[in-house]
Write a protein that holds these residues in place. Structure first.
Motif, PDB file in Angstrom:
ATOM      1  N   LEU A 191      10.496   0.688   4.120  1.00  0.00           N
ATOM      2  CA  LEU A 191      10.026   1.969   4.530  1.00  0.00           C
ATOM      3  C   LEU A 191      11.336   2.811   5.103  1.00  0.00           C
ATOM      4  N   LEU A 192      12.601   2.417   4.836  1.00  0.00           N
ATOM      5  CA  LEU A 192      13.689   3.235   5.298  1.00  0.00           C
ATOM      6  C   LEU A 192      14.938   2.772   4.287  1.00  0.00           C
ATOM      7  N   ALA A 250       0.969  -1.032  -0.091  1.00  0.00           N
ATOM      8  CA  ALA A 250       0.057   0.198  -0.012  1.00  0.00           C
ATOM      9  C   ALA A 250       0.894   1.052  -0.125  1.00  0.00           C
ATOM     10  N   ILE A 251       1.837   1.212   0.780  1.00  0.00           N
ATOM     11  CA  ILE A 251       2.823   2.240   1.111  1.00  0.00           C
ATOM     12  C   ILE A 251       3.577   2.416   0.016  1.00  0.00           C
ATOM     13  N   ASN A 252       4.171   1.541  -0.520  1.00  0.00           N
ATOM     14  CA  ASN A 252       5.256   1.575  -1.559  1.00  0.00           C
ATOM     15  C   ASN A 252       4.681   1.833  -3.123  1.00  0.00           C
ATOM     16  N   ASN A 253       3.485   1.558  -3.377  1.00  0.00           N
ATOM     17  CA  ASN A 253       2.738   1.864  -4.389  1.00  0.00           C
ATOM     18  C   ASN A 253       1.841   3.295  -4.379  1.00  0.00           C
ATOM     19  N   ASN A 254       2.190   3.664  -3.295  1.00  0.00           N
ATOM     20  CA  ASN A 254       1.366   5.308  -3.135  1.00  0.00           C
ATOM     21  C   ASN A 254      -0.329   4.900  -3.231  1.00  0.00           C
ATOM     22  N   LEU A 255      -0.604   3.722  -2.631  1.00  0.00           N
ATOM     23  CA  LEU A 255      -2.035   3.728  -2.499  1.00  0.00           C
ATOM     24  C   LEU A 255      -2.700   4.330  -1.299  1.00  0.00           C
ATOM     25  N   VAL A 256      -1.714   4.299  -0.326  1.00  0.00           N
ATOM     26  CA  VAL A 256      -1.921   5.323   0.871  1.00  0.00           C
ATOM     27  C   VAL A 256      -0.560   5.923   1.185  1.00  0.00           C
ATOM     28  N   SER A 257      -0.690   6.972   2.083  1.00  0.00           N
ATOM     29  CA  SER A 257       0.403   8.027   2.239  1.00  0.00           C
ATOM     30  C   SER A 257       0.947   7.278   3.462  1.00  0.00           C
ATOM     31  N   LEU A 258       2.597   7.454   3.610  1.00  0.00           N
ATOM     32  CA  LEU A 258       3.391   6.840   4.617  1.00  0.00           C
ATOM     33  C   LEU A 258       2.674   7.639   5.667  1.00  0.00           C
ATOM     34  N   ASN A 259       2.268   8.668   5.835  1.00  0.00           N
ATOM     35  CA  ASN A 259       1.606   9.413   7.112  1.00  0.00           C
ATOM     36  C   ASN A 259       0.182   9.223   7.390  1.00  0.00           C
TER      37      ASN A 259
END
Length: 386
Positions: free
Chosen positions: A234-235, A45-54
């Motif tokens: 994520l880092l 979800a995060i790596n494909n910009n389906l949701v924001s990391l924040n």
């Protein structure tokens, strides 16, 4: 006619379920082995910009832990002075009936950089820690790079500790029972604040809780830094270098114990520490080594590595049971230290927490499938819109 409609719906549902299951299986495959389904869907979800990391990724409400206490928590936003004509924001969490409660200074993560982390991105995590501990939690919005380089964040963090010591009673806190905590860059600042408070004969701390802390800016060959540094977990090495170049632009700063506590000359006399690391995290090895060095200096240390999860996993406590468990064990550690019932051991070891089993495993898989189905659906909608 309606029977035909039902058949079509059933067929579409089955196909969609199969696509979701295959997708999750593919997301779970990495160069470092098979990921747990929950970790895989969150990373996808995060790596494909389906949701924001924040953005908080929430499980269905009836599955989400720690939801009952949210409306009971009081939150205050204030400004405190850190130097002449300079103030920083501070957020305080506590229950309305709090009295003589322990105080936790919480330093948020975010690579010491503007735009990577702040009081808002960590609000849910800090609120949950306050709920699980019953403590008064004080979280300072320390100044960030590149505008403010080292040691500004350190000075702000220590000033906030001094302020909390002087003002804790106003919010029902006990100034003689203060702990520090933080994640990633905030874990660094928590460790450094404990070190600085010892050195300057500041407020006496009863504990420190460090979530996957960065403990050195030096160029050190750690296996975890080389294995997991591409950013999928994520880092990335790129972000770590950006943080170092922005926060500590001069190489001599890397040697300072207030930036790299791992190489402080003396770690004795520091408060008991609970260090939490993640299996898939560039910062894993240096966090665990810091625990070993604390232990060798006579400090009581508990270090736990959570397998199957990535850097920042505690922030996803609402959907990742490992994150929720880490928060719960943090609360238990703080309670034991406060009551002087913590166990001490002669040997240093890293306790490894494996993934959930039994019903909890079933629950994790069900949640992963639900989130995965949402992500697959969202991707399909995006595809059709294009």
């Amino acid at each position: 006619m309606w029977k035909k409609g039902i058949k079509i719906i059933v067929i579409i549902t089955v196909i969609f379920s199969i696509v979701t299951a295959i997708s999750i299986e593919n997301w779970s495959k990495t160069a470092h082995g098979q990921l747990p389904s929950k970790t895989a869907v969150v990373l996808h979800a995060i790596n494909n910009n389906l949701v924001s990391l924040n953005t908080n990724i929430e499980a269905p409400e009836f599955l989400s832990p720690d939801s009952s206490s949210k409306n009971q928590m009081k939150k205050h936003n204030i400004m405190i002075p850190v130097e002449e004509n300079k103030k920083i924001p501070v957020r305080i969490y506590h229950y309305s009936n709090t009295d003589n409660a322990p105080v936790i200074m919480y330093y948020h993560g975010g690579a010491f950089l503007e735009g990577y982390g702040n009081l808002e991105t960590h609000d849910s995590l800090i609120r949950s820690l306050a709920a699980k501990t019953g403590a008064v939690v004080v979280s300072p919005g320390y100044r960030l790079a590149p505008e403010h380089i080292f040691p500004t964040a350190v000075e702000d963090s220590y000033k906030a500790l001094q302020w909390a010591y002087e003002n804790a009673e106003k919010y029902g806190g006990n100034p003689d029972k203060i702990a520090v905590a933080g994640d990633s860059a905030g874990g660094n600042l928590a460790a450094v604040t404990a070190l600085k408070s010892r050195n300057l004969d500041g407020p006496k701390l009863f504990a420190q809780v460090l979530y996957y802390p960065l403990t050195t800016f030096r160029d050190v060959e750690f296996d975890s830094r080389s294995m997991y540094d591409r950013g999928y977990y994520l880092l990335s090495k790129q972000v770590m270098l950006k943080a170092r170049n922005s926060y500590t632009p001069e190489e001599e700063m890397w040697q300072n114990p207030y930036s790299s506590p791992l190489y402080a000359d003396d770690l004795s006399g520091l408060p008991p520490a609970y260090i939490i690391t993640a299996q898939f995290d560039p910062l894993r090895d240096e966090g665990e080594l810091y625990g070993k060095k604390l232990h060798n200096s006579g400090v009581t240390v508990k270090t736990t590595r959570y397998n199957g999860v990535m850097h920042g996993f505690v922030s996803f406590y609402e959907v990742m049971s490992s994150g929720n468990q880490a928060l719960q064990e943090s609360a238990q550690f703080l309670e034991k230290v406060e009551n002087d019932t913590i166990d001490t051991t002669e040997n240093y070891d890293v306790s490894v927490k494996k993934g959930p089993r039994g019903f909890k495993r079933f629950k994790e898989e069900a949640e992963a499938f639900a989130i995965g189905a949402f992500l697959v659906g969202k991707s399909m909608i995006k595809l059709f819109i294009k």
